[in-house]
Design an enzyme around this catalytic site. Structure first.
Site, PDB file in Angstrom:
ATOM      1  N   PRO A 124      61.592  13.090  27.490  1.00 12.41           N
ATOM      2  CA  PRO A 124      60.456  12.650  26.141  1.00 12.41           C
ATOM      3  C   PRO A 124      60.114  11.391  27.205  1.00 12.41           C
ATOM      4  CG  PRO A 124      63.024  11.069  26.417  1.00 12.41           C
ATOM      5  CD  PRO A 124      63.108  12.232  27.180  1.00 12.41           C
ATOM      6  N   ASP A 150      59.874   9.381  23.536  1.00 13.60           N
ATOM      7  CA  ASP A 150      60.790   7.272  24.086  1.00 13.60           C
ATOM      8  C   ASP A 150      59.082   7.022  23.095  1.00 13.60           C
ATOM      9  OD1 ASP A 150      62.364   6.151  25.520  1.00 13.60           O
ATOM     10  OD2 ASP A 150      62.073   6.995  26.968  1.00 13.60           O
ATOM     11  N   TRP A 201      65.088   2.744  29.468  1.00 12.28           N
ATOM     12  CA  TRP A 201      65.739   4.294  29.300  1.00 12.28           C
ATOM     13  C   TRP A 201      67.174   4.089  29.391  1.00 12.28           C
ATOM     14  CZ3 TRP A 201      63.114   6.626  33.258  1.00 12.28           C
ATOM     15  CH2 TRP A 201      61.786   6.819  33.475  1.00 12.28           C
ATOM     16  N   GLN A 204      61.498  10.709  38.281  1.00 13.87           N
ATOM     17  CA  GLN A 204      63.616  10.964  37.763  1.00 13.87           C
ATOM     18  C   GLN A 204      64.509  10.055  38.234  1.00 13.87           C
ATOM     19  OE1 GLN A 204      62.153   9.537  34.764  1.00 13.87           O
ATOM     20  NE2 GLN A 204      60.280   9.733  34.480  1.00 13.87           N
ATOM     21  N   TRP A 240      65.463   8.794  34.624  1.00 19.17           N
ATOM     22  CA  TRP A 240      66.163   9.529  33.803  1.00 19.17           C
ATOM     23  C   TRP A 240      67.044  10.022  34.655  1.00 19.17           C
ATOM     24  CZ3 TRP A 240      65.724  14.520  31.324  1.00 19.17           C
ATOM     25  CH2 TRP A 240      66.299  14.721  29.176  1.00 19.17           C
ATOM     26  N   LYS A 295      46.932   9.975  43.813  1.00 20.53           N
ATOM     27  CA  LYS A 295      47.758  10.223  42.185  1.00 20.53           C
ATOM     28  C   LYS A 295      46.049   9.796  41.232  1.00 20.53           C
ATOM     29  CE  LYS A 295      50.802   7.029  39.563  1.00 20.53           C
ATOM     30  NZ  LYS A 295      51.929   6.114  39.717  1.00 20.53           N
ATOM     31  N   LYS A 348      42.202   6.890  35.299  1.00 24.43           N
ATOM     32  CA  LYS A 348      41.072   6.694  35.063  1.00 24.43           C
ATOM     33  C   LYS A 348      40.475   4.824  36.343  1.00 24.43           C
ATOM     34  CE  LYS A 348      42.050   8.222  30.646  1.00 24.43           C
ATOM     35  NZ  LYS A 348      42.664   7.606  29.045  1.00 24.43           N
TER      36      LYS A 348
END
Ligand SMILES: [Zn+2]
Ligand SMILES: [Zn+2]
Length: 905
Positions: free
Chosen positions: A38, A77, A499, A525, A529, A562, A565
């Site tokens: 999620p 999430d 988490w 992750q 996760w 990366k 903005k």
């Protein structure tokens, strides 16, 4: 050009109006248990999130078309600090205290929930535009009652198994957010900090322990100095002062250049040596400070070999401190300010005191050296503030009790790529106990109640009857009676580490004690996760909750940076959809080697879009020319195409099944561009009997394309095939196993194509235009005889013969080739002239069999050829040609450096 908007909107409308998704959902039989990792609902989607979902979607579509009933429940999430921070900003909250004093928990929670819902809706709408077929009407949402209850079950099991503990631990702590962070939440940044060497006076005059630290503020909390018992230490001397340092550090650091060695001895001799705190007189907390020993935490890599130890502010210091029975409390409060340790310190923000402390040391002559250091330092993943280490009272899952079993489990399953497993296991080897409590509001409340009289603890896994919302503050009002002493049991006010929420996703989202067949997420992750799922799975049913896991790279800009903005290299998903569309984005993104970062660039996106245009053009050609589905009389190239299709299908299915879908996507793209468009389409244009094969093969290609570029595949299927096929949507077709294929045929065609391109290159070198037919080509290898027609067609030769030539013009893969050019010019000019006449007829709008008289004139060579072939030309072009010397007002055509003038008589 390919109008992506028309195609994509058309297909979306078609799916919606005909309820295709629901119909497809009902078809599968075997279960494929996919679990969606999620995303946090903290804002609009990043193109990387879209990419992640496109990967999942194409795999799910593939499995559906293989007859599976896939679990495609999307997850969100919705708890945690990220949302709290956004809501704090919105409400103008400056510090955590205001949440309770000014806003109230109830209102704050409501705002968090509204925020989560608002962004869940925005994200859903955005993801749908990438043709993600997930069960958007029935997502799993971590703040839902049933999700919370199922997560509590895990906590309860941890408690019952003795894996849930409370206690003081030194943990990374963000004083801005006023909460602890788990190890995997740390974001390391390059920070500049002071790097100082400090002399701690011993009780022997002029003799000092020399320590090194980059966190001067923790000197306030110094309670010991650690040395390594097995290393050699020195007493070094200069100007009547004696310092104690490790020998290896002395030898490796030029700052000791003018010092000479007095004595050397083993570190363990230092144990118990008493010393004075450098500014003991300013501190209220009095303590008998001594040297302690530690083999594991005193390294000879940096510093002096004597480590300043503040047991309340360092993980290692804490462990050694406990061993020696030192106090382990924190010298700073929740806001990062010193508690009442001394008048100059109380209430001051700890990190802000670095410079003042250095000044104090300097004034006292105890600062041996001052430098600055640029080092990688943990910061808060949400608010980016530097973290401190601080002893706090927390609840833990004692990972260290079952870490070995965790590693065994992690090794048992399939990892894509394989090296991800190694990375994961490395991470597991160092993972400490899991601190699951957070001193916050918007999260799953800890289901732990404690008696205020006897400390009796109860953990629940059922939401109390009648409680509509199990969040704070409602759950906090639930009070139980202690069954030991009759006292009142109140909930431990913490919430769960967010988490932990997603760590329960497998059973909390499905409501079943299943194991996921497959998960796929980004490489971050490993610490996130993949880890929290494993940790929770070990507690819940003592095994890893997934059978296969794929790890993808990051979505970055062209230079590998990366996308964000703030840096200004961010491309919003709307712009991608506008310029190239979802299918081109999918084709681009899914071609990327899964574990490598996807470097965004418009060039590759435009290329993907052009390829979709090529596919649409093939469809258009079929639509215009294809009349019947009959393909009985298959030529060798048709048989080849079908064999090639089956070969492709095998690669395609194998790679999707091993979750290396990108191999399938690349193979399919190559087939479409190289085999179909650049090669076979040429054959089809001169051999209309091959249209039947093309029609059949192209449908198979579309079927394989469907999981990758769903809208384009559906669009073409509906326009071109639906009338002859039963399936209402292309997604109701199956991706069947490949048929057996003749690999000799494939190999031979491979050779033939190589040979053709060699001859074409030869023509280019000899500057013989491809339109000029060459007389004869003699080829030595009779095994490619069946391909005679293709070779003749492709290289434009009048005759191909198979013989051993006396001499050869070129050779390829053992094949000798002799090329007899013949009289090209007449033949070629004849063709060129006839093409111009046909073109002129078209311009005049003449019917096919209508005859015409044409006046002509032109360069000598042209006039010569017309004279020679007048009757052939008349027959071929239905034009009677009449010479008109000096013709000037006709249409002029140039053929190379010559000229032809035509005029209607
Ligand atoms: Zn923070
Ligand atoms: Zn009690």
């Amino acid at each position: 050009m390919y109008d992506h908007k028309e195609v994509e909107e058309w297909s979306e409308r078609f799916w919606q109006e005909n309820n295709i998704y629901s119909k497809i959902k009902a078809r599968g039989t075997r279960r494929f248990e996919f679990i969606d990792g999620p995303p946090f609902v903290t804002g609009e989607i990043h193109p990387g999130t879209a990419w992640n979902k496109c990967i999942k979607d194409s795999i799910l579509r593939f499995y559906r078309m293989r007859g599976y009933d896939v679990n495609d429940t999307p997850g969100f999430d919705t708890h945690g600090l990220p949302i709290e921070v956004k809501v704090e900003k919105k409400l103008g909250i400056e510090n955590k205290g205001e949440i309770e004093s000014r806003i109230g928990i109830e209102k704050f929670i409501k705002e968090c929930k509204d925020f989560a819902e608002q962004y869940r809706n925005i994200m859903t709408q955005q993801l749908k535009r990438f043709h993600i077929w997930m069960d958007w009407d029935r997502p799993y949402i971590t703040f839902k009652k049933e999700y919370i209850e199922r997560s509590w079950k895990t906590i309860k099991r941890a408690w019952d198994k003795g894996l849930l503990k409370e206690g003081d631990y030194v943990v990374p702590y963000c004083y801005r957010c006023q909460t602890t962070l788990a190890n995997y939440e740390l974001e390391y940044k390059d920070l500049e900090d002071p790097s100082i060497y400090v002399m701690f006076p011993t009780f022997e005059d002029g003799k000092y322990l020399l320590i090194w630290t980059t966190t001067p503020w923790t000197l306030v909390a110094n309670l010991a100095v650690m040395v390594n018992p097995n290393e050699i230490y020195l007493e070094i001397e200069r100007d009547g002062k004696i310092l104690i340092v490790a020998k290896k550090r002395f030898e490796n650091n030029s700052i000791f250049r003018d010092w000479h060695v007095r004595r050397e001895f083993l570190g363990k001799e230092l144990e118990g040596l008493k010393y004075k705190h450098p500014f003991d007189d300013l501190l209220k907390f009095k303590f008998d400070r001594k040297v302690v020993l530690s083999e594991e935490f005193v390294s000879m890599e940096d510093g002096t070999g004597l480590v300043h130890s503040a047991p309340g502010h360092g993980e290692e210091d804490f462990k050694v401190g406990q061993r020696y029975g030192l106090p382990t409390f924190s010298f700073v409060d929740d806001e990062g300010k010193y508690i009442d340790v001394g008048d100059g310190f109380k209430g001051r923000l700890c990190r802000d005191m670095n410079n003042e402390i250095i000044e104090i040391l300097k004034e006292r002559g105890l600062l041996f050296r001052r430098e600055t250091i640029k080092h990688s330092y943990p910061t808060c993943w949400r608010c980016k503030s530097p973290l401190i280490y601080r002893s706090t009272h927390q609840w833990f899952i004692t990972i260290t009790n079952f870490r070995d079993r965790m590693i065994e489990e992690a090794k048992r399953i399939k990892w894509v790529p394989n090296f991800a497993m190694k990375r994961f296991v490395n991470f597991l080897q160092n993972s400490p106990d899991w601190c699951i409590s957070r001193q916050r509001y918007w999260g799953i409340p800890l289901p732990i109640w404690k008696c205020d009289r006897c400390e009796n603890v109860t953990v629940i896994d059922k939401i109390p009857d009648g409680l509509e919302d199990p969040h704070r503050p409602y759950i906090d009002q639930i009070v139980f009676k202690c069954d030991k002493c009759g006292g009142e049991m109140r909930r431990v006010p913490d919430v769960l580490d967010v988490w932990f929420d997603s760590g329960n996703a497998v059973w909390a989202s499905t409501g079943k004690d299943v194991v996921a067949d497959f998960i796929v997420e980004g490489q971050d992750q490993i610490r996130g996760w993949f880890y929290s799922l494993l940790g929770s799975g070990m507690i819940y049913y003592n095994k890893i909750p997934y059978r296969a896991v794929a790890m993808h790279g990051f979505f970055v800009d062209e230079k590998g940076e990366k996308m964000s903005k703030s840096v200004g290299n961010y491309v919003p998903v709307e712009e991608i959809l506008e310029r190239v569309g979802a299918d081109a984005f999918r084709l681009f993104g899914l071609s990327n080697n899964i574990w490598e970062d996807l470097k965004f660039n418009w060039r590759d996106l435009e290329l993907a879009k052009r390829e979709l245009f090529v596919i649409l053009n093939i469809a258009k050609y079929l639509e215009d020319n294809h009349r019947s589905v009959n393909y009985v009389d298959m030529k060798i190239w048709d048989k080849w195409l079908v064999a090639r299709l089956n070969e492709l299908k095998k690669v395609y299915i194998d790679s999707f099944q091993s979750y290396e879908y990108y191999i399938a996507v690349r193979a399919l793209r190559e087939f479409i561009i190289e085999d179909l468009s650049r090669f076979y389409m040429k054959i089809v244009k001169t051999n209309p009997s091959s249209l039947g094969t093309l029609y059949h093969v192209f449908l198979e290609v579309l079927t394989m394309l469907a999981p990758i570029t769903p809208a384009t595949a559906e669009y073409i299927y509906q326009k071109l095939y639906r009338k002859h096929h039963l399936e209402e949507s292309i997604f109701m077709r199956n991706i069947d196993d490949p048929a057996d294929y003749d690999s000799d045929l494939l190999r031979n065609m491979q050779r033939v194509r190589g040979l053709i391109s060699e001859i074409l290159e030869w023509r280019q070198r000899e500057k013989i235009n491809l339109r000029m037919p060459i007389q004869e080509v003699i080829i030595s290898d009779v095994s490619i005889y069946p391909f005679k027609e293709i070779i003749a067609d492709m290289i434009n030769a009048k005759e191909i013969s198979f013989n051993k030539p006396e001499s050869s013009d070129l050779s390829y893969d053992g094949i000798e080739v002799r090329i007899i050019v013949g009289n090209l010019v007449d033949e070629w000019l004849y063709n060129e002239i006839s093409r111009r006449i046909q073109f002129y007829r078209k311009q005049l709008g003449l019917k096919k069999d209508e005859t015409i008289q044409l006046l002509y004139d032109g360069s000598d060579a042209i006039v010569e050829v017309i004279d020679k072939f007048k009757s052939e030309l008349a027959e071929k072009t239905r034009a009677e040609l009449v010479r008109n010397v000096g013709l000037s007002d006709g249409i002029r055509y140039s053929i190379k450096d010559m000229e032809l003038i035509l005029k209607k008589a």
